[in-house]
Design a protein around this motif. Sequence first.
Motif, mmCIF file in Angstrom:
data_model
loop_
_atom_site.group_PDB
_atom_site.id
_atom_site.type_symbol
_atom_site.label_atom_id
_atom_site.label_comp_id
_atom_site.label_asym_id
_atom_site.label_seq_id
_atom_site.Cartn_x
_atom_site.Cartn_y
_atom_site.Cartn_z
ATOM 1 N N LYS A 46 37.501 73.169 14.915
ATOM 2 C CA LYS A 46 36.812 73.139 13.633
ATOM 3 C C LYS A 46 35.336 72.858 13.860
ATOM 4 N N VAL A 47 34.535 73.252 12.899
ATOM 5 C CA VAL A 47 33.098 73.038 12.971
ATOM 6 C C VAL A 47 32.791 71.677 12.379
ATOM 7 N N VAL A 48 32.069 70.862 13.146
ATOM 8 C CA VAL A 48 31.702 69.521 12.704
ATOM 9 C C VAL A 48 30.191 69.432 12.672
ATOM 10 N N ASN A 53 19.376 61.732 15.355
ATOM 11 C CA ASN A 53 17.934 61.451 15.232
ATOM 12 C C ASN A 53 17.244 62.406 14.258
ATOM 13 N N GLY A 54 17.852 62.623 13.121
ATOM 14 C CA GLY A 54 17.277 63.481 12.103
ATOM 15 C C GLY A 54 17.525 64.962 12.305
ATOM 16 N N ILE A 55 18.193 65.343 13.394
ATOM 17 C CA ILE A 55 18.486 66.745 13.667
ATOM 18 C C ILE A 55 19.944 67.008 13.300
ATOM 19 N N VAL A 56 20.161 68.021 12.483
ATOM 20 C CA VAL A 56 21.513 68.387 12.081
ATOM 21 C C VAL A 56 22.034 69.405 13.089
ATOM 22 N N ARG A 57 23.208 69.107 13.672
ATOM 23 C CA ARG A 57 23.798 70.000 14.664
ATOM 24 C C ARG A 57 25.226 70.343 14.255
#
Length: 129
Positions: A46-48, A53-57
Amino acid sequence: MEKEDAALKNYVYVPGLSEVVEDERKKEPSRTEDDKFITATGAAKKVVTTHDNGIVRNKKVDDRSFRIPVWEKYALTIKEAAEYYNIAETRLRDFVMSNRTKPFVLKAGGRLLVKRKVFEAFLDQNNMI
């Protein structure tokens, strides 16, 4: 006989699923309605979304777990029990830590779990924790 042995080498055994490996590798991962991918080996991923540190991954992780409703579980984590019984998590954690020898506490390694039915019986008898 040799043809059968050669053909069997192309098969991978996955419980409930048995397909040719080469055919499975040719397939693109299929996306289901709730952001799950089925890989070439049949494993669900699944995609999580994580925040670092403020970066959406976004990353794909194994989803080999299945959900059991809280009211059907034998033992609950402190967080699950606090939510289920509507008790503050810190209060419940302190209570369980101070009552480690009570029958409603289950020790799983270094983790303390709450036996749901036994704790409910304890709550029925006592009106304060």
